[in-house]
Design a protein around this motif. Structure first.
Motif, mmCIF file in Angstrom:
data_model
loop_
_atom_site.group_PDB
_atom_site.id
_atom_site.type_symbol
_atom_site.label_atom_id
_atom_site.label_comp_id
_atom_site.label_asym_id
_atom_site.label_seq_id
_atom_site.Cartn_x
_atom_site.Cartn_y
_atom_site.Cartn_z
ATOM 1 N N ARG A 88 -7.812 -1.979 3.341
ATOM 2 C CA ARG A 88 -7.077 -1.204 4.330
ATOM 3 C C ARG A 88 -7.644 0.202 4.355
ATOM 4 N N ALA A 90 -7.075 4.352 5.279
ATOM 5 C CA ALA A 90 -6.173 5.470 5.551
ATOM 6 C C ALA A 90 -6.921 6.541 6.324
ATOM 7 N N ASP A 113 -3.767 2.588 7.930
ATOM 8 C CA ASP A 113 -2.609 3.418 7.609
ATOM 9 C C ASP A 113 -2.827 4.798 8.214
ATOM 10 N N THR A 126 2.330 6.350 1.028
ATOM 11 C CA THR A 126 1.166 5.467 1.121
ATOM 12 C C THR A 126 0.593 5.194 -0.258
#
Length: 304
Positions: A88, A90, A113, A126
């Motif tokens: 993922r 950010a 994110d 987060t």
């Protein structure tokens, strides 16, 4: 040293020589001080079971994020996901659309994110979620880090904090292995270099040098190249991943993802500030052959 290990080391060294070279930013001393960093980073990443990535560098002159960073980050993340390693990314609002466009262009599902600029506890939340998901590695690629006075600055010495959430605190927010890729001295991770090195050799170095360190650093000529170098090195270290990584490590993929960040998100070249599918002033005639050579090395061809 076994013949297999020797061959691996030779190919890893060839990858590093290809992507870690000074392209006019006075970074040769940084590269020399970090020799072997790419191989060490790749050896660590080859053990990953779940990965977070951080990217996005806003260019005030172009009023947009730059093409360097989101492209390499998306392709590395997509390759990991395709190899069975969830990943993922950010990013903050000024760069999020470029990252999403890059991810879409890879064809893989990579979670993004979005961290608001005003933070409001979003970074802590987060980080908590990433810890709960048991991320083993976090990789920052072409992400501006804080300088000595706490402010992130671009290569011109301009304070970019109005467009830059403090994602270095997310980078440092867990017990995961911390990997970083940069090309100028002002990115997250460059604090690993010997004190004062950036200041002595890079223009504006005393003002821009990032103080955020890492476990493994890649000092590349172009940060996207550092991401591609990690992909090629993973293919060397994990032969079972090589056929999958090969699908993402091509000149065509590099150009298509770069073009998507420009067409769909208005990304700009970080050097020229022009809205075109170039990276750090170089077009596909430079990037394409390099990516193809990396792919050949990853396959065990052309490492000399």
């Amino acid at each position: 040293m076994s013949p297999r290990t020797s061959e691996q080391d030779r190919r890893l060294a060839a990858i590093e020589d290809l992507v870690c070279r000074d392209l006019g930013r006075k970074t040769q001393e940084l590269i020399d001080a970090n020799r072997g960093g790419l191989a060490a980073a790749a050896r660590s990443l080859a053990t990953a079971t779940r990965v977070g990535l951080i990217t996005g560098f806003f260019v005030p002159r172009g009023d947009a994020t730059e093409t360097d960073g989101p492209v390499g980050t998306a392709l590395l993340a997509a390759a990991l996901v395709a190899c069975g390693v969830p990943a993922r990314i950010a990013v903050d609002p000024p760069s999020v659309e470029a990252v999403r466009a890059a991810v879409r262009a890879t064809g893989e599902t990579v979670l993004v994110d979005e961290i608001p600029l005003d933070n409001g506890g979003a970074i802590d939340e987060t980080a908590r979620r990433w810890r709960e998901e048991n991320l083993t590695h976090v990789v920052a690629i072409e992400r501006c880090g804080p300088s000595g006075d706490g402010r992130p600055r671009n290569m011109r010495g301009v304070d970019v904090s109005p467009w830059t959430a403090p994602l270095h605190t997310l980078f440092e927010g867990g017990d995961w292995a911390r990997l970083a890729v940069g090309d100028g001295g002002n990115e997250i991770g460059m604090g690993k270099l010997p004190a004062g090195l950036v200041a002595r050799h890079v223009p504006n170095g005393a003002e821009i040098a990032s103080v955020t360190s890492c476990d493994h650093l890649v000092v590349a000529g172009v940060s996207n190249w550092g991401a591609y170098g990690l992909m090629a090195a993973l293919a060397v270290l994990r032969p079972d991943w090589q056929p999958v990584i090969a699908k993402f490590l091509t000149a065509e993929r590099d150009l298509a993802v770069t073009q998507a960040t420009v067409d769909d998100a208005g990304a700009v070249d970080g050097v020229t500030a022009l809205r075109e599918a170039t990276v750090d002033g170089f077009g596909p005639e430079i990037h394409g052959p390099l990516v193809d050579k990396l792919s050949r090395i990853a396959r065990g061809e052309g490492a000399d």
